[in-house]
Design a protein around this motif. Structure first.
Motif, PDB file in Angstrom:
ATOM      1  N   GLY A  55      -5.527  -8.982   4.301  1.00 39.06           N
ATOM      2  CA  GLY A  55      -6.646  -8.123   4.700  1.00 39.06           C
ATOM      3  C   GLY A  55      -7.883  -8.868   5.166  1.00 39.06           C
ATOM      4  O   GLY A  55      -8.822  -8.266   5.679  1.00 39.06           O
ATOM      5  N   ASN A  56      -7.921 -10.209   5.019  1.00 34.64           N
ATOM      6  CA  ASN A  56      -9.125 -10.960   5.395  1.00 34.64           C
ATOM      7  C   ASN A  56      -9.432 -10.843   6.891  1.00 34.64           C
ATOM      8  O   ASN A  56     -10.560 -10.547   7.289  1.00 34.64           O
ATOM      9  N   SER A  57      -8.418 -11.095   7.705  1.00 36.55           N
ATOM     10  CA  SER A  57      -8.658 -11.116   9.161  1.00 36.55           C
ATOM     11  C   SER A  57      -8.957  -9.708   9.675  1.00 36.55           C
ATOM     12  O   SER A  57      -9.735  -9.535  10.615  1.00 36.55           O
ATOM     13  N   LYS A  58      -8.382  -8.707   9.035  1.00 34.93           N
ATOM     14  CA  LYS A  58      -8.673  -7.315   9.398  1.00 34.93           C
ATOM     15  C   LYS A  58     -10.131  -6.983   9.057  1.00 34.93           C
ATOM     16  O   LYS A  58     -10.865  -6.419   9.863  1.00 34.93           O
ATOM     17  N   TYR A  59     -10.550  -7.366   7.875  1.00 36.55           N
ATOM     18  CA  TYR A  59     -11.925  -7.118   7.445  1.00 36.55           C
ATOM     19  C   TYR A  59     -12.915  -7.753   8.437  1.00 36.55           C
ATOM     20  O   TYR A  59     -13.879  -7.127   8.863  1.00 36.55           O
TER      21      TYR A  59
ATOM     22  N   ASN B 112     -15.379 -15.572  -4.498  1.00 37.66           N
ATOM     23  CA  ASN B 112     -14.692 -14.904  -3.388  1.00 37.66           C
ATOM     24  C   ASN B 112     -15.513 -13.737  -2.850  1.00 37.66           C
ATOM     25  O   ASN B 112     -15.546 -13.501  -1.640  1.00 37.66           O
ATOM     26  N   ARG B 113     -16.194 -13.016  -3.732  1.00 33.00           N
ATOM     27  CA  ARG B 113     -17.044 -11.907  -3.259  1.00 33.00           C
ATOM     28  C   ARG B 113     -18.162 -12.422  -2.359  1.00 33.00           C
ATOM     29  O   ARG B 113     -18.478 -11.830  -1.338  1.00 33.00           O
ATOM     30  N   HIS B 114     -18.748 -13.556  -2.760  1.00 30.37           N
ATOM     31  CA  HIS B 114     -19.802 -14.150  -1.924  1.00 30.37           C
ATOM     32  C   HIS B 114     -19.261 -14.566  -0.562  1.00 30.37           C
ATOM     33  O   HIS B 114     -19.889 -14.337   0.474  1.00 30.37           O
ATOM     34  N   LEU B 115     -18.066 -15.187  -0.587  1.00 26.94           N
ATOM     35  CA  LEU B 115     -17.462 -15.638   0.676  1.00 26.94           C
ATOM     36  C   LEU B 115     -17.271 -14.458   1.626  1.00 26.94           C
ATOM     37  O   LEU B 115     -17.580 -14.535   2.817  1.00 26.94           O
ATOM     38  N   VAL B 116     -16.753 -13.358   1.077  1.00 32.16           N
ATOM     39  CA  VAL B 116     -16.471 -12.181   1.915  1.00 32.16           C
ATOM     40  C   VAL B 116     -17.774 -11.593   2.468  1.00 32.16           C
ATOM     41  O   VAL B 116     -17.869 -11.266   3.656  1.00 32.16           O
ATOM     42  N   ALA B 117     -18.785 -11.498   1.604  1.00 30.75           N
ATOM     43  CA  ALA B 117     -20.075 -10.942   2.061  1.00 30.75           C
ATOM     44  C   ALA B 117     -20.665 -11.833   3.165  1.00 30.75           C
ATOM     45  O   ALA B 117     -21.129 -11.342   4.201  1.00 30.75           O
ATOM     46  N   ASP B 118     -20.610 -13.151   2.969  1.00 32.81           N
ATOM     47  CA  ASP B 118     -21.165 -14.076   3.976  1.00 32.81           C
ATOM     48  C   ASP B 118     -20.389 -13.988   5.289  1.00 32.81           C
ATOM     49  O   ASP B 118     -20.969 -14.011   6.373  1.00 32.81           O
ATOM     50  N   ALA B 119     -19.050 -13.895   5.171  1.00 30.47           N
ATOM     51  CA  ALA B 119     -18.227 -13.817   6.394  1.00 30.47           C
ATOM     52  C   ALA B 119     -18.536 -12.528   7.154  1.00 30.47           C
ATOM     53  O   ALA B 119     -18.605 -12.525   8.391  1.00 30.47           O
ATOM     54  N   GLY B 120     -18.740 -11.441   6.424  1.00 33.40           N
ATOM     55  CA  GLY B 120     -19.066 -10.166   7.075  1.00 33.40           C
ATOM     56  C   GLY B 120     -20.367 -10.277   7.867  1.00 33.40           C
ATOM     57  O   GLY B 120     -20.452  -9.834   9.015  1.00 33.40           O
ATOM     58  N   LYS B 121     -21.367 -10.934   7.250  1.00 38.05           N
ATOM     59  CA  LYS B 121     -22.660 -11.110   7.941  1.00 38.05           C
ATOM     60  C   LYS B 121     -22.495 -11.995   9.169  1.00 38.05           C
ATOM     61  O   LYS B 121     -23.031 -11.717  10.238  1.00 38.05           O
ATOM     62  N   LYS B 122     -21.720 -13.071   9.001  1.00 34.81           N
ATOM     63  CA  LYS B 122     -21.538 -14.015  10.119  1.00 34.81           C
ATOM     64  C   LYS B 122     -20.799 -13.336  11.281  1.00 34.81           C
ATOM     65  O   LYS B 122     -21.115 -13.569  12.450  1.00 34.81           O
ATOM     66  N   ALA B 123     -19.827 -12.481  10.950  1.00 39.02           N
ATOM     67  CA  ALA B 123     -19.084 -11.769  12.000  1.00 39.02           C
ATOM     68  C   ALA B 123     -20.014 -10.826  12.757  1.00 39.02           C
ATOM     69  O   ALA B 123     -19.965 -10.733  13.999  1.00 39.02           O
ATOM     70  N   ALA B 124     -20.896 -10.140  12.026  1.00 43.86           N
ATOM     71  CA  ALA B 124     -21.832  -9.212  12.680  1.00 43.86           C
ATOM     72  C   ALA B 124     -22.816  -9.981  13.566  1.00 43.86           C
ATOM     73  O   ALA B 124     -23.115  -9.560  14.685  1.00 43.86           O
ATOM     74  N   GLU B 125     -23.288 -11.123  13.082  1.00 42.11           N
ATOM     75  CA  GLU B 125     -24.213 -11.938  13.893  1.00 42.11           C
ATOM     76  C   GLU B 125     -23.528 -12.418  15.173  1.00 42.11           C
ATOM     77  O   GLU B 125     -24.115 -12.415  16.255  1.00 42.11           O
TER      78      GLU B 125
ATOM     79  N   LYS C 146     -15.763  -5.948  10.907  1.00 38.37           N
ATOM     80  CA  LYS C 146     -17.213  -6.229  10.822  1.00 38.37           C
ATOM     81  C   LYS C 146     -17.757  -6.599  12.201  1.00 38.37           C
ATOM     82  O   LYS C 146     -18.849  -6.199  12.578  1.00 38.37           O
ATOM     83  N   PHE C 147     -16.979  -7.377  12.945  1.00 36.57           N
ATOM     84  CA  PHE C 147     -17.390  -7.772  14.303  1.00 36.57           C
ATOM     85  C   PHE C 147     -17.524  -6.522  15.177  1.00 36.57           C
ATOM     86  O   PHE C 147     -18.534  -6.318  15.847  1.00 36.57           O
ATOM     87  N   LEU C 148     -16.502  -5.675  15.138  1.00 41.50           N
ATOM     88  CA  LEU C 148     -16.501  -4.493  16.020  1.00 41.50           C
ATOM     89  C   LEU C 148     -17.577  -3.474  15.640  1.00 41.50           C
ATOM     90  O   LEU C 148     -18.169  -2.851  16.516  1.00 41.50           O
ATOM     91  N   GLN C 149     -17.852  -3.332  14.351  1.00 35.05           N
ATOM     92  CA  GLN C 149     -18.905  -2.387  13.928  1.00 35.05           C
ATOM     93  C   GLN C 149     -20.220  -2.719  14.616  1.00 35.05           C
ATOM     94  O   GLN C 149     -20.986  -1.847  15.002  1.00 35.05           O
ATOM     95  N   GLU C 150     -20.506  -4.033  14.738  1.00 33.44           N
ATOM     96  CA  GLU C 150     -21.769  -4.444  15.364  1.00 33.44           C
ATOM     97  C   GLU C 150     -21.659  -4.422  16.893  1.00 33.44           C
ATOM     98  O   GLU C 150     -22.590  -4.035  17.584  1.00 33.44           O
TER      99      GLU C 150
END
Ligand SMILES: Cc1cc2nc3c(=O)[nH]c(=O)nc-3n(C[C@H](O)[C@H](O)[C@H](O)COP(=O)(O)O)c2cc1C
Ligand code: SF4
Ligand code: SF4
Length: 253
Positions: free
Chosen positions: A10-14, A131-144, A18-22
């Protein structure tokens, strides 16, 4: 734009979502396992791809998908996202180079560190908090990255000769044989298996069958770790000997 992904846990899907939402909240992401995908690709010029790095290489299922549909990529504009547990060198460059050879225009690339999907190697496990921090950071980076892409300055992570060398000598040359073919190394403990069939149902390669009420693996595994992370009896292993912690993106949101 549409999203195309392959994702074991589910990582790559998540990350692509996040990228597409932005980038465009109406845009959809499709798994390469989805039968509608080929029609969708024909209808769109702008694509974003997302997949997990395996031993600094592409999962065999992703390589085969791109090669089998080589006629689809000409003149497509593609942004590439590679997710990884630690390091990949040129994770995004791997697919970018393949697509470029098939006539696509690569707009940029992004590397996102996520929880490691290999659940049967203790050394790769992190705490749930980490792992929660990693996911939150990756989500932000994808949106940026999506924001920058929309504004004409897409990131270029993993693209270019410097990254190529880092990927090659980082570990790809050493592990090359691991991703060259599908594997027959999946192990199913028949004493633990109850024959529930979940592993067979989720496998993207149809590599698992039920024989005499127990799961049996073939030689077409793409090492996505989906079955290993889902089996309710922790009966399946691949690289290690014992499942340490079953990881799925839902655990880290
Ligand atoms: C067989 C295998 C090999 C992997 N090799 C690497 C690697 O070389 N470098 C790395 O940083 N992560 C590696 N990983 C970790 C995954 O790339 C990472 O956890 C990814 O985000 C999983 O995404 P998914 O849930 O979309 O499948 C590997 C995972 C698997 C299953
Ligand atoms: S998911 Fe686990 S218990 Fe269920 S059939 Fe597969 S190996 Fe057996
Ligand atoms: S057998 Fe398991 S690890 Fe291998 S491709 Fe199927 S779901 Fe993925």
């Amino acid at each position: 734009m549409i999203g195309i992904y392959f994702s074991g846990t589910g990582n790559s899907k998540y990350c692509i979502e996040k990228f597409l939402q932005e980038y465009d909240s109406g845009a959809e992401a499709f798994s390469i396992e989805n039968e509608e995908l080929l029609i969708k690709i024909r209808e769109h010029e702008d694509l974003v791809f997302s997949y997990p790095v395996q031993f600094s290489n592409l999962p065999k299922i992703v390589k085969d998908f791109v090669d089998q549909h080589h006629q689809l990529w000409k003149n497509k504009r593609v942004f590439v996202i590679a997710t990884m547990g630690l390091f990949s060198g040129d994770g995004a460059g791997l697919l970018a180079r393949m697509l470029h050879q098939h006539g696509a225009v690569i707009t940029g690339g992004l590397h996102l560190k996520m929880p490691d999907s290999i659940s049967d190697e203790k050394a790769l496990k992190r705490s749930i908090e980490k792992n929660r921090h990693l996911v939150a950071d990756a989500g932000k980076k994808a949106a940026e990255a999506a924001y920058k892409t929309k504004n004409g300055t897409p990131p270029q992570e993993g693209i270019g000769p410097f990254y190529h060398l880092a990927g090659l000598f980082g570990q790809r040359l050493y592990f090359y044989n691991r991703t060259k073919h599908y594997t027959d190394q999946l192990k199913i403990n028949t004493h633990k298996c109850t024959g529930c069939g979940l592993c067979a149902a989720v496998c993207p390669m149809k590599n698992i069958t039920l024989v005499d009420g127990r799961a049996k693996s073939g030689n077409q595994c793409t090492m996505c770790y989906r079955c290993i992370n889902r089996c309710p009896r922790q009966a399946i292993t691949l690289l290690g000997k014992r499942v340490v912690e079953q990881c799925r993106i839902e655990n880290y949101l």
